[in-house]
Design an enzyme around this catalytic site. Structure first.
Site, short mmCIF file in Angstrom:
data_model
loop_
_atom_site.label_atom_id
_atom_site.label_comp_id
_atom_site.label_asym_id
_atom_site.label_seq_id
_atom_site.Cartn_x
_atom_site.Cartn_y
_atom_site.Cartn_z
CE LYS A 13 -2.23 -7.87 -13.18
NZ LYS A 13 -3.14 -6.83 -12.31
CG ASP A 74 -3.35 -1.74 -7.09
OD1 ASP A 74 -4.20 -1.98 -8.09
OD2 ASP A 74 -3.12 -0.68 -6.53
#
EC number: 3.6.1.66
Length: 206
Positions: A13, A74
């Site tokens: 990520k 998020d």
């Protein structure tokens, strides 16, 4: 020495976020960007009910524990006929956090009787930048599309195999990483965030 922290313990990520940000931050080097794992930072409880709230929870905790400007995000999928669910519960829709296959199969089962014209959905990402002095920035990106009836492709992660973005003929899991970043919710959010990051890192003393 790190000048920017990213609130994830997942190296892939970090690489994905850096691939989006790096063309827009030419004076920052990859080795100056550290993950929460690199910095041995604690993981906060993500108990927000919006993507923005959870991104800020993670960024605030990382900035407080490291003293560095901290980025977090998020994200999840919002399905129109489910009133925007799974939303912030996307990663644990089937009950166990991060069980991508179970989450995907449950969502397909829930939509089994929904006609194609009503299977609209969007991936949503909120990116947050929090500074140790308390300044905060939030940017939101969306990728509109639809849920198809069976999984296709083995790239990406999460719900990518059953999501086809608007204007595409194949699922997110069939796109290259670069092609996905160009249209993705995370790409949009972090490209919008890049000017804030650049301005902060250009301040005297950093």
């Amino acid at each position: 020495m790190a000048v920017l922290a990213i609130a994830t313990r997942n190296a892939h990520k970090v690489d994905e976020i850096w691939a989006i940000l790096s063309p827009l931050l030419p004076h920052v080097h990859r080795e100056e960007v550290a993950s929460a794992l690199d910095l041995d930072a604690p993981s906060p409880v993500e108990d927000g009910v919006t993507f923005e709230a959870n991104a800020l929870i993670k960024a605030r905790a990382l900035a407080a524990s490291t003293g560095l400007p901290a980025l977090a995000d998020d994200s999840g999928i919002a399905v129109e006929v489910l009133g925007g669910s799974p939303g912030v519960f996307s990663a644990l829709w089937a009950g166990a956090h991060g069980d991508d296959d179970a989450n995907l199969r449950l969502l397909l089962a829930q939509l089994a009787d929904v006609p194609d014209q009503h299977r609209g959905a969007a991936f949503v990402c909120a990116a947050a930048l929090v500074l140790p002095d308390g300044r905060e920035y939030v940017e939101v990106g969306r990728m509109e599309g639809r849920i198809v009836r069976e999984a296709h492709g083995d790239g990406g992660f999460g719900y990518d195999p059953i999501f086809v973005a608007t204007g595409q003929e194949v699922s997110n899991a069939q796109l290259s990483a670069q092609a996905k970043n160009e249209i993705s919710h995370r790409g949009a959010a972090f490209r919008a965030m890049a000017p804030h990051v650049a301005a902060v890192l250009a301040e005297p003393g950093r």
